[in-house]
Design an enzyme around this catalytic site. Structure first.
Site, PDB file in Angstrom:
ATOM      1  N   THR A  13       0.823  -1.211   0.000  1.00 36.70           N
ATOM      2  CA  THR A  13       0.000   0.000   0.000  1.00 36.70           C
ATOM      3  C   THR A  13       0.859   1.264   0.000  1.00 36.70           C
ATOM      4  O   THR A  13       0.671   2.153  -0.839  1.00 36.70           O
ATOM      5  CB  THR A  13      -0.910   0.009   1.249  1.00 36.70           C
ATOM      6  OG1 THR A  13      -1.637  -1.234   1.269  1.00 36.70           O
ATOM      7  CG2 THR A  13      -1.876   1.155   1.231  1.00 36.70           C
ATOM      8  N   VAL A  14       1.808   1.350   0.920  1.00 36.17           N
ATOM      9  CA  VAL A  14       2.619   2.563   1.025  1.00 36.17           C
ATOM     10  C   VAL A  14       3.672   2.609  -0.082  1.00 36.17           C
ATOM     11  O   VAL A  14       3.939   3.667  -0.659  1.00 36.17           O
ATOM     12  CB  VAL A  14       3.282   2.665   2.418  1.00 36.17           C
ATOM     13  CG1 VAL A  14       4.123   3.925   2.522  1.00 36.17           C
ATOM     14  CG2 VAL A  14       2.216   2.654   3.513  1.00 36.17           C
ATOM     15  N   GLU A 127       9.248  10.063   9.331  1.00 36.71           N
ATOM     16  CA  GLU A 127       8.038  10.894   9.474  1.00 36.71           C
ATOM     17  C   GLU A 127       6.765  10.084   9.223  1.00 36.71           C
ATOM     18  O   GLU A 127       5.755  10.250   9.904  1.00 36.71           O
ATOM     19  CB  GLU A 127       8.120  12.074   8.497  1.00 36.71           C
ATOM     20  CG  GLU A 127       6.929  12.999   8.496  1.00 36.71           C
ATOM     21  CD  GLU A 127       6.849  13.824   9.759  1.00 36.71           C
ATOM     22  OE1 GLU A 127       6.046  13.442  10.636  1.00 36.71           O
ATOM     23  OE2 GLU A 127       7.555  14.843   9.877  1.00 36.71           O
ATOM     24  N   GLY A 132       0.773   9.228   9.927  1.00 36.62           N
ATOM     25  CA  GLY A 132       0.639   9.180   8.464  1.00 36.62           C
ATOM     26  C   GLY A 132       1.176  10.409   7.764  1.00 36.62           C
ATOM     27  O   GLY A 132       2.364  10.716   7.839  1.00 36.62           O
ATOM     28  N   ILE A 134       0.683  13.576   8.287  1.00 29.82           N
ATOM     29  CA  ILE A 134       0.861  14.815   9.070  1.00 29.82           C
ATOM     30  C   ILE A 134       2.348  15.009   9.377  1.00 29.82           C
ATOM     31  O   ILE A 134       2.970  14.104   9.907  1.00 29.82           O
ATOM     32  CB  ILE A 134       0.092  14.745  10.407  1.00 29.82           C
ATOM     33  CG1 ILE A 134      -1.356  14.311  10.194  1.00 29.82           C
ATOM     34  CG2 ILE A 134       0.185  16.060  11.146  1.00 29.82           C
ATOM     35  CD1 ILE A 134      -2.078  13.963  11.501  1.00 29.82           C
ATOM     36  N   GLY A 185     -12.175  -2.463   5.732  1.00 25.25           N
ATOM     37  CA  GLY A 185     -10.721  -2.430   5.542  1.00 25.25           C
ATOM     38  C   GLY A 185     -10.011  -1.458   6.477  1.00 25.25           C
ATOM     39  O   GLY A 185      -8.815  -1.215   6.340  1.00 25.25           O
ATOM     40  N   LYS A 203       3.873   4.712  18.245  1.00 23.54           N
ATOM     41  CA  LYS A 203       3.955   6.094  17.760  1.00 23.54           C
ATOM     42  C   LYS A 203       4.236   7.067  18.911  1.00 23.54           C
ATOM     43  O   LYS A 203       4.997   8.021  18.762  1.00 23.54           O
ATOM     44  CB  LYS A 203       2.656   6.460  17.044  1.00 23.54           C
ATOM     45  CG  LYS A 203       2.442   5.650  15.765  1.00 23.54           C
ATOM     46  CD  LYS A 203       0.994   5.714  15.322  1.00 23.54           C
ATOM     47  CE  LYS A 203       0.762   4.950  14.021  1.00 23.54           C
ATOM     48  NZ  LYS A 203      -0.690   4.776  13.765  1.00 23.54           N
TER      49      LYS A 203
END
Lengths: 432, 432
Positions: A13-14, A127, A132, A134, A185, A203
């Protein structure tokens, strides 16, 4: 100026989002960074139809990317621990800069990775691992560099925030909304990482290390999930002027830092209370600036890619610069080990909910039990439960009290004859 | 590593805050930037009891600071145009990097200043000029570097937002709340810059140049203040599910960019609608990340100083780096001149309020007039005015329509017999 060459490992996905953004916005990136950012090689076990890699060297061996002498920046987007750690370490050993979106890897192995990166004089940027798209790490490290950060609080898990938002809006129980989130999802088949707060704790550990200049302390982070929050809790909180959010909170205290992830009542008038659905937000209190807040999508293909590519662009500008130009990593030479305060030492206001037998005197006995521990009550609701004869819920908000003292008071309340079952306990933060 | 030497010119609200933050957080700054940031000289006509300058070289001649061969970074905090411009140009000519909080100077003379800075290979930083302590410029230039920015919208004048918030919460008219804001020190004795949108237009021009890579176009920014917004408007908007905020909006369109500052109805469910009081917030739409938002105090001594010192720290890390390491200024060689679209070409939904004689048929004649221009109605309120016999307010929301067409329709409505006075018009943005 010669182009900066990037190798992307992982095409999920990323990874596919990163490839798409690098290719689509190559012109903008060149204008803004002053040099060409060239996607030189991709390492992926299989192609992803979500992105077009025509003309790009694709290998199934990610370690080929880490060894490629052409490449300046290795982007780790395979996720997980073992292979990812090996890949990142190999890239650093080979003198490559590293960009990763892997919060688990950074939170659990960051101290080791950063030490190695300093030895090899390369940059490790992450980052995309927190909140995500931001630019929250950049805000903490650079935008708020002038501030002593006293605390930060974040909605940093989109799945959990989606579930709590839906539970509140529709009055549905946790299990039903989780199932729906899985169908949409938004939640994994095994949702433990998200709903039990482990992802948020990863995080939070990264945010705290950047805010306070300490090592990463994921293993010392207190973590509590949202599975025990009920629709009743969400409704009662609302009647009292609050919302319940799953927050990661890091706070500097005398003697150490608090690091905790748990459901939290926050005032409905606070902007953070209006962050709903899958969105993320990080609120930071600095001594000069006061409160600033950073809001945006916490996950997704291109939102996360936006942060990955921002890190690539930062490094691209700095590849020929002396290392002094790079904001130091957490756990750098100057950072100090600090103690993580045990949760029992945390001082917070609290929401308590208990089921009582609805007859005279019960409220008095509850308040007496609290009074014996020096706990004052700020607000109180008593709600008859129509569906259960003779039962009522008592809900109260306490003043700030040390958590270990509160736990003793809760035991005393649970021992009362009039109380059925356990006392539900949710911490309250006023964020002021 | 040798210290970076800073000269601060101006010791007013922001200047004293900058001195205080530099001195108080010197240790944090050294740890985070890897080198000492030394406050070497202050240029100020008179001392300010809000800060202690003991041991610092203070001169009454700011041009002495710009000429001081010791100094690496000149910080311009004197405000205004002529002397400030001369100071900044002298500092650049002398090879100094410049940090300023002066949005008026940058918005109106930035193109000239940036051209000179590039010739002399120095950095000009102005984070504090927009949205006070919020690192919004950094977010646009670096955090969102991977994105094509399609639009941004900001609450970027705290005074105006305070006035609208108070008018809404208390139902008070503009003039009364302005007077109170002046007594509280939130508004100047001459409030024109704030309430007529000039200050917001300065900031919008700076944000847009960074977002779109265009020159500064303050002189082409459409600007409308908040003095004609009434408590009725705020209440009617609320009944329709909206809030009225004074927004700066910049949008890329085919054929050019929109740059406009005006009161705006936004959906009450949007996070930006919950930004109240003197707080600022900038919302940005990027093609990869989607929407992100940046929130915090837009003014004040130390909040603004936080941004000034962040710029100083960024430059401190880069003083020995090649210029390629510095994110380029707007209006750099690669930027393209673009057209600013005239306000008549803007396509937006609109809120219209008109006073009518309360008798049958009036609503039909109004909708007929709109229909003749192809304008559809989205929502409608008709409100009897109890205090004026036989009068009512008609309030309606139109679909998106080109503004020049809407203006013709408004003229047609104003010409109707049943309409008393002018039609009030406020643009609507859904921010999606």
């Amino acid at each position: 100026m010669k182009p900066v060459k990037v190798g992307v490992c992982g095409l999920g996905t990323v990874g596919s989002g990163t490839v798409n953004v690098l290719l689509r916005n190559a012109g903008i990136l060149k204008a803004r960074t002053g040099r060409e950012i060239q996607l030189t090689q991709i390492g992926a076990r299989r192609p992803n139809p979500a992105c077009d890699t025509t003309g790009i060297d694709v290998t199934t061996d990610i370690f080929e990317v880490a060894a490629n002498p052409e490449i300046d920046i290795v982007v780790e987007l395979i996720g997980g621990y073992d292979v990812a750690l090996q890949l990142v370490k190999t890239a650093i050993e080979n003198g490559k800069h590293v960009v990763t979106a892997n919060k688990a890897l950074i939170a659990e192995h960051g101290n080791e990775i950063f030490t190695l990166a300093r030895e090899k004089n390369v940059i490790v940027a992450y980052e995309a691992g927190v909140a995500g798209g931001i630019p929250a790490i950049k805000a903490l490290r650079e935008g708020l560099v002038a501030n002593r950060i006293s605390w930060l609080a974040g909605i940093i898990n989109g799945t959990g925030n989606f579930i709590l938002t839906e539970m509140k809006d529709r009055g549905s129980p946790f299990a039903d909304v989780l199932k729906e989130a899985q169908e949409l999802g938004y939640a994994e088949a095994d949702p433990t990482f998200d709903v039990e707060g482990i992802d948020a704790a990863h995080k939070l550990a990264i945010l705290a290390a950047n805010a306070f200049g300490t090592p990463l302390m994921f293993d010392k982070t207190y973590t509590e999930g949202i599975s025990r929050v009920t629709p009743d809790d969400l409704r009662y909180a609302q009647e009292l002027g609050y919302r319940i959010k799953h927050l990661g909170i890091a706070r500097q205290r005398e003697g150490g830092v608090e690091l905790r992830v748990h459901p939290t009542l926050i005032p409905e008038s606070h902007l953070l209370a209006s962050v709903n659905g899958v969105m993320n937000s990080v609120l930071v209190q600095g001594d000069a600036v006061g409160q600033t807040m950073y809001y945006g999508p916490g996950a997704g293909s291109e939102p996360t890619a936006s942060a990955v590519v921002a890190d690539i662009a930062d490094i691209a500008r700095l590849v020929d610069a002396p290392s002094a130009a790079v904001p130091p990593l957490p756990y750098s030479a100057g950072t100090t080990e600090v103690a993580a305060l045990p949760i029992g030492d945390v001082v917070a206001a609290s929401y308590l909910r208990m089921r009582v037998k609805d007859h005279p005197g019960v409220l008095m006995r509850v308040t007496e039990a609290l009074g014996q521990y020096g706990i004052n009550i700020d607000a109180l609701l008593q709600k008859e439960k129509r569906e259960i004869a003779g039962a009522a819920d008592i809900v109260l908000l306490t003043h700030e009290i040390k958590e270990s003292v509160l736990m003793s008071a809760i035991q005393a309340i649970e021992a009362l004859d009039d109380i059925t079952g356990k006392v539900a306990h949710i911490r309250v933060e006023h964020l002021d």
